[in-house]
Each structure stands twice: as structure tokens, then as C-alpha cells.
Design a protein around this motif. Structure first.
Motif, PDB file in Angstrom:
ATOM      1  N   LEU A   1       1.157  -1.289   0.357  1.00 46.59           N
ATOM      2  CA  LEU A   1      -0.018   0.140   0.069  1.00 46.59           C
ATOM      3  C   LEU A   1       1.040   1.107  -0.297  1.00 46.59           C
ATOM      4  CD1 LEU A   1      -2.402  -1.020   2.365  1.00 46.59           C
ATOM      5  CD2 LEU A   1      -2.981  -1.066  -0.037  1.00 46.59           C
ATOM      6  N   GLY A   2       2.038   1.136   0.423  1.00 47.23           N
ATOM      7  CA  GLY A   2       2.734   2.614   0.636  1.00 47.23           C
ATOM      8  C   GLY A   2       3.199   2.817  -0.574  1.00 47.23           C
ATOM      9  N   THR A   3       3.631   2.001  -1.409  1.00 48.92           N
ATOM     10  CA  THR A   3       4.275   1.780  -2.829  1.00 48.92           C
ATOM     11  C   THR A   3       3.159   2.514  -3.676  1.00 48.92           C
ATOM     12  OG1 THR A   3       5.846  -0.239  -2.654  1.00 48.92           O
ATOM     13  CG2 THR A   3       5.618   0.749  -4.496  1.00 48.92           C
ATOM     14  N   LYS A   4       2.412   1.703  -3.773  1.00 48.96           N
ATOM     15  CA  LYS A   4       1.161   1.954  -4.384  1.00 48.96           C
ATOM     16  C   LYS A   4       0.804   3.578  -4.283  1.00 48.96           C
ATOM     17  CE  LYS A   4      -0.911  -2.603  -6.331  1.00 48.96           C
ATOM     18  NZ  LYS A   4      -0.341  -2.243  -7.989  1.00 48.96           N
ATOM     19  N   ALA A   5       0.555   3.767  -3.136  1.00 52.39           N
ATOM     20  CA  ALA A   5       0.142   4.870  -2.824  1.00 52.39           C
ATOM     21  C   ALA A   5       0.911   6.132  -3.157  1.00 52.39           C
ATOM     22  CB  ALA A   5      -0.610   5.489  -1.343  1.00 52.39           C
ATOM     23  N   PHE A   6       2.853   6.049  -3.492  1.00 54.98           N
ATOM     24  CA  PHE A   6       3.984   6.701  -3.984  1.00 54.98           C
ATOM     25  C   PHE A   6       3.556   6.587  -4.860  1.00 54.98           C
ATOM     26  CE2 PHE A   6       8.236   7.465  -4.464  1.00 54.98           C
ATOM     27  CZ  PHE A   6       7.999   8.720  -4.015  1.00 54.98           C
ATOM     28  N   MET A   7       3.444   6.253  -5.599  1.00 55.29           N
ATOM     29  CA  MET A   7       3.908   5.761  -7.119  1.00 55.29           C
ATOM     30  C   MET A   7       2.722   4.644  -8.406  1.00 55.29           C
ATOM     31  SD  MET A   7       7.204   3.484  -6.647  1.00 55.29           S
ATOM     32  CE  MET A   7       7.885   4.034  -8.426  1.00 55.29           C
ATOM     33  N   ALA A   8       1.746   4.670  -8.205  1.00 55.88           N
ATOM     34  CA  ALA A   8       0.879   3.736  -8.751  1.00 55.88           C
ATOM     35  C   ALA A   8      -0.034   4.400  -9.147  1.00 55.88           C
ATOM     36  CB  ALA A   8      -0.586   3.460  -7.905  1.00 55.88           C
ATOM     37  N   THR A   9      -0.656   4.848 -10.463  1.00 56.05           N
ATOM     38  CA  THR A   9      -1.693   5.040 -10.955  1.00 56.05           C
ATOM     39  C   THR A   9      -2.772   5.400 -10.825  1.00 56.05           C
ATOM     40  OG1 THR A   9      -3.030   2.771 -11.986  1.00 56.05           O
ATOM     41  CG2 THR A   9      -0.797   3.655 -13.564  1.00 56.05           C
ATOM     42  N   ARG A  10      -3.657   4.887  -9.618  1.00 55.50           N
ATOM     43  CA  ARG A  10      -4.965   4.822  -8.481  1.00 55.50           C
ATOM     44  C   ARG A  10      -3.904   5.503  -7.002  1.00 55.50           C
ATOM     45  NH1 ARG A  10      -7.414   0.531  -8.522  1.00 55.50           N
ATOM     46  NH2 ARG A  10      -9.360   1.225  -7.387  1.00 55.50           N
ATOM     47  N   LYS A  11      -3.003   6.091  -7.266  1.00 59.27           N
ATOM     48  CA  LYS A  11      -2.311   6.693  -5.529  1.00 59.27           C
ATOM     49  C   LYS A  11      -3.253   7.496  -4.617  1.00 59.27           C
ATOM     50  CE  LYS A  11       0.654   9.833  -7.784  1.00 59.27           C
ATOM     51  NZ  LYS A  11       1.899  10.812  -7.655  1.00 59.27           N
TER      52      LYS A  11
END
Length: 395
Positions: free
Chosen positions: A137-147
Motif C-alpha cells: 500500500l505504501g508503494t502504490k500510494a506513493f507511485m501507482a496509477t491510483r495513488k
């Protein structure tokens, strides 16, 4: 590919974001520094996760998704996959009969539906959950398409730990950050997970009663109608347009019957259902099985927005309860198309004023019925499903 230097730079950016951006929000929502630091101790961005966008870069459609072959919906119902859920469901129905009966009594959701979801989501708890939820979740909140979506889920995961509902070490998830045997996102855990076995802990990782009751609680929250099933397989005469599909075009089931729609195998519609509302579902248009579904079908879609997922759960539940019997209708073949072709078709329909839902390369009910309407208006037989000829005609 990242180099050691670029990985170090990214790690520095990530921790600067954690402390300078995320921490103030988490603190304002009651998360202690102790919980925050424990959750992110040793956590680094996981660049193997999908749908990531490097800082400073623009999101693009992955090449493999753009070129992904578009196949028949029937592939979703491979007999081996269905039987794994149905056979496993029947075994666990017997092993957990007392708990399931109590859950059915409290929530009004049939046990076979809960078992089908449990089996589909985590193989009845056998699926590995190898990821640290805070890393994902940290990775995706930082740099995903759906932050923004994952940021909300990340803060919710911190709240789970802060409230003592689970320790940091127990927060194991899928690659998408979904938790435990029912595969709840953290916000769903906070809203719907329950302690049904009475041990004082909400444990969707290890407790079968907690897992099944939490799924039931989720479905009830989204409107499960006690006493109704999910739907029935039917035959649809050519005189009934396939463009009548969708949750916004409901009719009394008696009205569908008056139009010539019949249950398969010459079975009558249940008398108790005739005055109730039903909806036409044709997930492969004229090229596959058809159904009259109830509002409960759309409750199942709250668990996963795919028509095929909800149909799999309903079909699996029926087979758990009544034995292994496949659909009467057969899925047609789909060949020579890619998701990019479907997206092109969708954009062409949008340009002509049709509502396709989203030009995402996946033909949901809005795309299917728009295809049928376009075909009818252009003198073609309405199939309500994409094919190569249709893609060419709309280019």
C-alpha cells in the motif's frame, strides 16, 4: 530497470514522502508515531508490483495489456477452476455446518454464497499472502496509477494497527493490498470485518467463522435481499432485444416471461419471484448463456465489479448447494481480437453518442447493449458482442 543509484534515490524520495506528506495526515487521523514507525520499519518501494509510475513520469498503458488477447467469457468458467470451488465448498460446508447455520440465521445470506466467495478469493484460505501490506500500500500510494485510492487504504491499514485489531506483523496481503481470507481492502476490514467466533479478535486471516461472517456482513451492507437468489439461466428469443440488458432496465420477472423468456430445461420461474424485479444479463451477448438476475447479483458485484466474477460466484454457489451441473447455454468462440481492438470499438461508439461505460477494452453491459443498438440501427443482426467484422465496420 533501476540501478543501485536510482534505487537509492527512489528510496530517499519514498521516505521523504512518508515523513513529509503521509505522516501529517496519519497523525491528524489519530495514528501514533509508534504505530507509524513500526508499520514502515524497513519498508522500501516494491518495484515488482503492477501499475506503478516512476516519480516524474506519465502513466502509460502497459504493452502487455494493450496487446492482451480478448477471449471468450467462457474461459473464466474453466471446469477445473469451478470444481475447485464447488468441491472445496461442499467439504467445508460439512466441516463448518454449525457456524454457517448461525451466520445464515443472523445475516440471511446463504452459506453456499459465502463459501463460493471464500473459495474464489483465497482458495478457502490456502492462497499465500506473501506481501507486507504496508510495503504494497505504501508503494502504490506513493507511485501507482491510483495513488489516491491506495493512500486511503494505507491510512486505513494504519488505523487497523492503531486500534489493536491486528499487529503489524499480521498485516499480510495480496499484491493489491487485500487482507486475509476474504481479501478485504483495509477500509472494508474496518467497516465490515466481525468477530463471530467470540474470541475477542477480528481475525480474517485464521478464523473461518470470522471470515464467513465478515463476508456476509459485507453483502448485507450492500443490500443483500434475504430470501432471494442471485439469478436463473434462461433462453432469450430473437424477438427480445439483447440491448435490454442492464441493472437500469429491470422488469417484473412475470413481464420477462410474458415476452417469451423461459428458464432452461423447461423449469418454471418460482412463483414467489414472478412479482419481483429481475434484470437481463447476457455476458457474451447472443454468443453465450443468458440469465435473469436479481438485485443480489449486483450486490455480488460490489465485491468485484466484474459481471463474470458475480456470475462465477452465483454459479459456484448453485453447484455447492445442488451438485455440479454446468450452464445449459454454450459460450461462443472469440478470436483474432485484442483488448486494444475493443477499446478502439468503444471509442468509435462513444464518438457516435453511445454510452459504453468506459473505453477500457473490456465489454461490460453498457458496451454490449450499445453494440446491439448500433447493429440494429445499421441493419445488422444484433449480437451485443464485439467481433472482428464489427471492429472493422466502426473504424
Amino acid at each position: 530497470m533501476s540501478t543501485p543509484a536510482s534505487a537509492t534515490k527512489l528510496d530517499t524520495q519514498f521516505h521523504a514522502w512518508l515523513n513529509g506528506d503521509l505522516w501529517p495526515e496519519a497523525s491528524a487521523k489519530g495514528i501514533s508515531k509508534k504505530t507509524f514507525d513500526a508499520a514502515f520499519d524497513g519498508v522500501k518501494p516494491n518495484l515488482k508490483l503492477p501499475d506503478l509510475v516512476m516519480p516524474g513520469k506519465k502513466a502509460t498503458t502497459p504493452r502487455k495489456q494493450h496487446q492482451a488477447e480478448f477471449g471468450s467469457p467462457g474461459a473464466y468458467f474453466a471446469e477445473k477452476t469451478v470444481r475447485a470451488v464447488t468441491a472445496g465448498g461442499r467439504t467445508r460446508a460439512a466441516a463448518n455446518a454449525r457456524a454457517i447455520a448461525a451466520i445464515e440465521k443472523r445475516y440471511g445470506v446463504p452459506g453456499e454464497v459465502l463459501l463460493a466467495i471464500w473459495g474464489r478469493e483465497s482458495g478457502f484460505g490456502a492462497a499465500k499472502m506473501p506481501y507486507d501490506a504496508f510495503e504494497v500500500l505504501g508503494t502504490k500510494a506513493f507511485m501507482a496509477t491510483r495513488k489516491d485510492f491506495f493512500r486511503t487504504e494505507l491510512v486505513a491499514a494504519l488505523e487497523i494497527v492503531e486500534r489493536g485489531l491486528a499487529p503489524v506483523g499480521a498485516m499480510k496481503s495480496s499484491w493489491a493490498g487485500a487482507l486475509g481470507q476474504p481479501q478485504f481492502m483495509p477500509t472494508s476490514f474496518l467497516r465490515h470485518a466481525v468477530d463471530f467466533d467470540g474470541d475477542g479478535r477480528v481475525d480474517i486471516w485464521n478464523s473461518v467463522p470470522d471470515t464467513l461472517a465478515s463476508i456476509a456482513n459485507y453483502l448485507v451492507h450492500y443490500g443483500w435481499v434475504k430470501g432471494r437468489g442471485w439469478g436463473l439461466e434462461v433462453t432469450v428469443p430473437e424477438a427480445v432485444s439483447c440491448s435490454l440488458e442492464g441493472p437500469d432496465q429491470g422488469k417484473r420477472i412475470s413481464q420477462w416471461a410474458d415476452m417469451g423468456i423461459k428458464r432452461v430445461a423447461a423449469r418454471p420461474f418460482p412463483a414467489r419471484e414472478l412479482k419481483a424485479e429481475g434484470f437481463l444479463l447476457m455476458p457474451a451477448g447472443r454468443g453465450g448463456p443468458a440469465f435473469i438476475v436479481t438485485p443480489n447479483f449486483y450486490v455480488l458485484k460490489q465485491y468485484n465489479t466484474s459481471d463474470l466474477y458475480a456470475l462465477f460466484i452465483g454459479h459456484g454457489a448453485d453447484r455447492i448447494a445442488n451438485g455440479d451441473s454446468n450452464f445449459s447455454g454454450r459460450w461462443g468462440e472469440v478470436g483474432g481480437l485484442h483488448r486494444s481492438d475493443i477499446a478502439t470499438l468503444q471509442r468509435a461508439l462513444e464518438a457516435e453518442g453511445y454510452d459504453v461505460g468506459s473505453a477500457d477494452g473490456l465489454p461490460g453491459f453498457k458496451t454490449r447493449r450499445s453494440i446491439g443498438k448500433w447493429q440494429a440501427r445499421n441493419g445488422r443482426a444484433a449480437t451485443c458482442f464485439p467481433d472482428a467484422d464489427l471492429v472493422t465496420a466502426l473504424k
